[in-house]
Design a protein around this motif. Structure first.
Motif, mmCIF file in Angstrom:
data_model
loop_
_atom_site.group_PDB
_atom_site.id
_atom_site.type_symbol
_atom_site.label_atom_id
_atom_site.label_comp_id
_atom_site.label_asym_id
_atom_site.label_seq_id
_atom_site.Cartn_x
_atom_site.Cartn_y
_atom_site.Cartn_z
ATOM 1 N N VAL A 142 0.837 -1.209 0.000
ATOM 2 C CA VAL A 142 0.000 0.000 0.000
ATOM 3 C C VAL A 142 0.868 1.253 0.000
ATOM 4 O O VAL A 142 0.645 2.190 -0.783
ATOM 5 C CB VAL A 142 -0.955 -0.009 1.223
ATOM 6 C CG1 VAL A 142 -1.584 1.369 1.427
ATOM 7 C CG2 VAL A 142 -2.034 -1.063 1.056
ATOM 8 N N ASN A 143 1.873 1.280 0.860
ATOM 9 C CA ASN A 143 2.749 2.457 0.942
ATOM 10 C C ASN A 143 3.544 2.655 -0.348
ATOM 11 O O ASN A 143 3.796 3.787 -0.767
ATOM 12 C CB ASN A 143 3.700 2.335 2.122
ATOM 13 C CG ASN A 143 3.005 2.502 3.458
ATOM 14 O OD1 ASN A 143 1.919 3.062 3.528
ATOM 15 N ND2 ASN A 143 3.609 2.004 4.516
ATOM 16 N N THR A 144 3.967 1.556 -0.964
ATOM 17 C CA THR A 144 4.731 1.651 -2.209
ATOM 18 C C THR A 144 3.875 2.223 -3.321
ATOM 19 O O THR A 144 4.290 3.136 -4.042
ATOM 20 C CB THR A 144 5.273 0.269 -2.613
ATOM 21 O OG1 THR A 144 6.128 -0.230 -1.577
ATOM 22 C CG2 THR A 144 6.060 0.361 -3.911
ATOM 23 N N ALA B 252 -5.466 1.662 -0.102
ATOM 24 C CA ALA B 252 -6.001 0.512 0.630
ATOM 25 C C ALA B 252 -7.486 0.304 0.366
ATOM 26 O O ALA B 252 -7.979 -0.828 0.423
ATOM 27 C CB ALA B 252 -5.749 0.685 2.128
ATOM 28 N N ALA B 253 -8.206 1.385 0.078
ATOM 29 C CA ALA B 253 -9.655 1.292 -0.116
ATOM 30 C C ALA B 253 -10.045 0.984 -1.557
ATOM 31 O O ALA B 253 -11.235 0.874 -1.868
ATOM 32 C CB ALA B 253 -10.317 2.600 0.317
ATOM 33 N N THR B 254 -9.071 0.829 -2.432
ATOM 34 C CA THR B 254 -9.350 0.638 -3.857
ATOM 35 C C THR B 254 -9.125 -0.808 -4.266
ATOM 36 O O THR B 254 -8.013 -1.328 -4.119
ATOM 37 C CB THR B 254 -8.467 1.563 -4.711
ATOM 38 O OG1 THR B 254 -8.650 2.907 -4.298
ATOM 39 C CG2 THR B 254 -8.819 1.440 -6.185
ATOM 40 N N LEU C 19 -6.654 -0.900 -8.815
ATOM 41 C CA LEU C 19 -5.753 0.257 -8.788
ATOM 42 C C LEU C 19 -5.887 1.130 -10.030
ATOM 43 O O LEU C 19 -5.498 2.296 -10.014
ATOM 44 C CB LEU C 19 -4.304 -0.204 -8.617
ATOM 45 C CG LEU C 19 -3.995 -0.950 -7.307
ATOM 46 C CD1 LEU C 19 -2.551 -1.426 -7.282
ATOM 47 C CD2 LEU C 19 -4.288 -0.071 -6.102
ATOM 48 N N ASN C 20 -6.440 0.567 -11.113
ATOM 49 C CA ASN C 20 -6.651 1.363 -12.323
ATOM 50 C C ASN C 20 -7.597 2.535 -12.071
ATOM 51 O O ASN C 20 -7.615 3.496 -12.838
ATOM 52 C CB ASN C 20 -7.230 0.493 -13.449
ATOM 53 C CG ASN C 20 -6.124 -0.195 -14.242
ATOM 54 O OD1 ASN C 20 -4.965 0.200 -14.165
ATOM 55 N ND2 ASN C 20 -6.480 -1.217 -14.985
ATOM 56 N N ARG C 21 -8.372 2.432 -11.015
ATOM 57 C CA ARG C 21 -9.307 3.516 -10.712
ATOM 58 C C ARG C 21 -8.613 4.721 -10.081
ATOM 59 O O ARG C 21 -9.207 5.800 -9.995
ATOM 60 C CB ARG C 21 -10.393 3.014 -9.763
ATOM 61 C CG ARG C 21 -11.269 1.908 -10.358
ATOM 62 C CD ARG C 21 -12.247 1.382 -9.321
ATOM 63 N NE ARG C 21 -13.038 0.277 -9.864
ATOM 64 C CZ ARG C 21 -13.859 -0.473 -9.134
ATOM 65 N NH1 ARG C 21 -13.998 -0.220 -7.828
ATOM 66 N NH2 ARG C 21 -14.532 -1.454 -9.697
ATOM 67 N N LEU C 22 -7.392 4.518 -9.638
ATOM 68 C CA LEU C 22 -6.648 5.622 -9.032
ATOM 69 C C LEU C 22 -6.034 6.488 -10.124
ATOM 70 O O LEU C 22 -5.495 5.976 -11.109
ATOM 71 C CB LEU C 22 -5.551 5.098 -8.111
ATOM 72 C CG LEU C 22 -6.021 4.367 -6.855
ATOM 73 C CD1 LEU C 22 -4.827 3.755 -6.132
ATOM 74 C CD2 LEU C 22 -6.763 5.315 -5.919
ATOM 75 N N GLU C 23 -6.089 7.795 -9.934
ATOM 76 C CA GLU C 23 -5.539 8.713 -10.919
ATOM 77 C C GLU C 23 -4.036 8.498 -11.078
ATOM 78 O O GLU C 23 -3.288 8.432 -10.099
ATOM 79 C CB GLU C 23 -5.799 10.161 -10.485
ATOM 80 C CG GLU C 23 -5.321 11.195 -11.488
ATOM 81 C CD GLU C 23 -5.608 12.615 -11.051
ATOM 82 O OE1 GLU C 23 -5.185 13.541 -11.760
ATOM 83 O OE2 GLU C 23 -6.261 12.787 -9.987
ATOM 84 N N GLY C 24 -3.607 8.361 -12.316
ATOM 85 C CA GLY C 24 -2.182 8.227 -12.601
ATOM 86 C C GLY C 24 -1.665 6.810 -12.651
ATOM 87 O O GLY C 24 -0.502 6.576 -12.972
ATOM 88 N N ASP D 24 -4.280 -6.957 -3.124
ATOM 89 C CA ASP D 24 -4.244 -8.372 -2.756
ATOM 90 C C ASP D 24 -3.346 -9.159 -3.698
ATOM 91 O O ASP D 24 -2.568 -10.024 -3.257
ATOM 92 C CB ASP D 24 -5.662 -8.955 -2.803
ATOM 93 C CG ASP D 24 -6.498 -8.565 -1.592
ATOM 94 O OD1 ASP D 24 -5.930 -7.980 -0.657
ATOM 95 O OD2 ASP D 24 -7.707 -8.843 -1.587
ATOM 96 N N GLY D 25 -3.451 -8.862 -4.988
ATOM 97 C CA GLY D 25 -2.627 -9.583 -5.947
ATOM 98 C C GLY D 25 -1.147 -9.333 -5.733
ATOM 99 O O GLY D 25 -0.328 -10.259 -5.801
ATOM 100 N N LEU D 26 -0.789 -8.093 -5.454
ATOM 101 C CA LEU D 26 0.615 -7.768 -5.219
ATOM 102 C C LEU D 26 1.127 -8.391 -3.923
ATOM 103 O O LEU D 26 2.272 -8.858 -3.850
ATOM 104 C CB LEU D 26 0.805 -6.251 -5.194
ATOM 105 C CG LEU D 26 0.655 -5.541 -6.545
ATOM 106 C CD1 LEU D 26 0.523 -4.037 -6.355
ATOM 107 C CD2 LEU D 26 1.854 -5.853 -7.440
#
Length: 419
Positions: free
Chosen positions: A341-343, A356-358, A361-366, A401-403
């Motif tokens: 998560v921190n990475t 953590a809430a996503t 991750l594609n939904r996160l900007e950038g 989870d996958g990572l």
């Protein structure tokens, strides 16, 4: 002479690659010689490259050039030599130049930057301008077909004369010539090289070797006593303020290095605490310097605290090396999850809570292919593993989870599932 307001802009708002690199740098963790070399490194090799300057934690005072007081400040030429490898730059120092035109004639026609160390007193974008002589770096490059010169400076600091902030300033050629006429400037040609990136464990071991020598002697006590016993306490407190400022920035840079290589780890958390303690001491030394200027006594605790922090740093270095990478980066599921998560948060410039809430991750900007690759590379570096190519499925890399499963499976050599 000064640049007009329209000729200077805040670097983070500029689109040029050098200015864009500044956005990914905590410029408050770097001194005035390091910071613009860091911009070159990140622009050339990618965000985070400059953090390799923070791996080594050193305490190597030397006699002052113009004072009996010791100093941890290095000469610019020594710093340049030591920065080159970690930053992945071939830095070729030329001869000092006093003629402004001769200096600017060294700027490549293609607009490539030249790193220059000059006198801050002659640089109008700095609050030191006209007030204080000191070595200061800047990146110079020819623009508009050589008719103008651009100065990029990422320095960030509160000074007695005002705040220094990252800027990009553009001057007509004649104006730029006048800025550097009659004052020695050290030009450094910059070429790319392969970054020297030792393993985390190797860097920690080198820090521990230095720490063992420090703990075996009385260096910290002698260093503090030189300032405590100096007959001119106004001079001593002013010098100690600079010393603690330099030490605090170096510890802040080490904390950033640790958070980059081992986000969320015990080492990273303790390094951040150590940096905060140095920031507090630097603040106390600032107050002490102001008190002495008003004829008041020096608070005696600053010298005691100085010794305590230096020795605590050394003990931390010894403990970190003795634990080894496995303890620096624990492999328990909850801690691996926090590291992932921190990475991702660090790569994206997002908050850990948002990551953590996503679920995707594609939904996160950038978050795109480049960020996905950087996340994978950072996790491989952090855990000293290499993920199998067949395991790098995009569906795996798009979820926390996958990572987490990928890290645990690779490091343990066995399949791991979440409940």
């Amino acid at each position: 002479m000064s640049a007009s307001t329209k000729d200077c802009v805040a670097a983070p708002d500029a689109a040029e690659p050098l200015a864009a690199a500044i956005r990914g740098i905590d410029t408050t963790a770097l001194d005035c010689i390091q910071v613009n070399a860091a911009v070159l490194a990140d622009a050339r090799h990618g965000p985070g490259t400059h953090l390799e300057l923070g791996g080594r934690v050193c305490f190597a005072p030397r006699p002052g050039a113009h004072s009996p007081l010791p100093t941890v400040e290095q000469s610019p030429t020594n710093q340049i030599e030591q920065m080159a490898g970690p930053l992945g730059l071939d830095l070729q120092t030329g001869r000092p130049v006093r003629d402004g035109r001769a200096l600017l004639d060294l700027l490549p026609e293609d607009g490539s930057p030249v790193y220059v160390v000059g006198d801050a007193c002659r640089m109008p974008w700095l609050p030191y301008h006209g007030h204080q002589h000191m070595d200061h770096s800047v990146l110079l490059r020819a623009v508009d077909g050589g008719t103008r010169v651009e100065a990029v400076d990422a320095y960030d600091n509160e000074t007695p004369y005002g705040k220094a902030e990252p800027v990009v300033c553009t001057y007509h050629l004649a104006e730029a010539v006048a800025l550097f006429d009659g004052s020695p400037a050290l030009p450094v040609r910059v070429r790319p090289a392969a970054p020297a990136c030792p393993q985390v464990s190797e860097t920690l071991a080198r820090n521990a070797a230095d720490a063992a020598l420090l703990l075996a002697g009385d260096g910290p006590e002698r260093y503090a006593a030189a300032f405590r016993d100096h007959p001119d306490q106004q001079e001593a407190c002013s010098a100690l303020l600079l010393e603690t400022w330099l030490l605090a920035r170096s510890r802040r840079l080490h904390a950033a290095w640790a958070a980059h290589h081992a986000p969320g780890s015990p080492h990273a958390r303790t390094a951040a605490d150590r940096a905060a303690a140095w920031d507090t001491l630097a603040g106390q030394c600032y107050l002490a310097a102001r008190r002495v200027q008003r004829g008041r006594p020096v608070p005696p605790q600053i010298h005691t605290t100085l010794v305590e922090l230096l020795r605590a740093d050394a003990r931390f270095a010894m403990e970190s090396a003795s634990k080894g990478p496995g303890d620096v980066m624990p492999h328990q599921t909850a801690q691996v999850r926090q590291t992932v998560v921190n990475t991702v948060a660090d790569v994206l410039g997002a908050t850990p809570e948002a990551v953590a809430a996503t679920g995707d991750l594609n939904r996160l900007e950038g978050f795109a292919s480049f960020q996905m690759v950087e996340t994978v590379e950072r996790l491989e570096d952090a855990y000293h593993v290499e993920f199998a190519s067949e395991d790098l499925d995009p569906a795996v890399l798009r979820s926390v989870d996958g990572l987490v499963d990928l890290v645990l499976r690779t490091s343990a050599g066995a399949e791991v599932t979440h409940a």
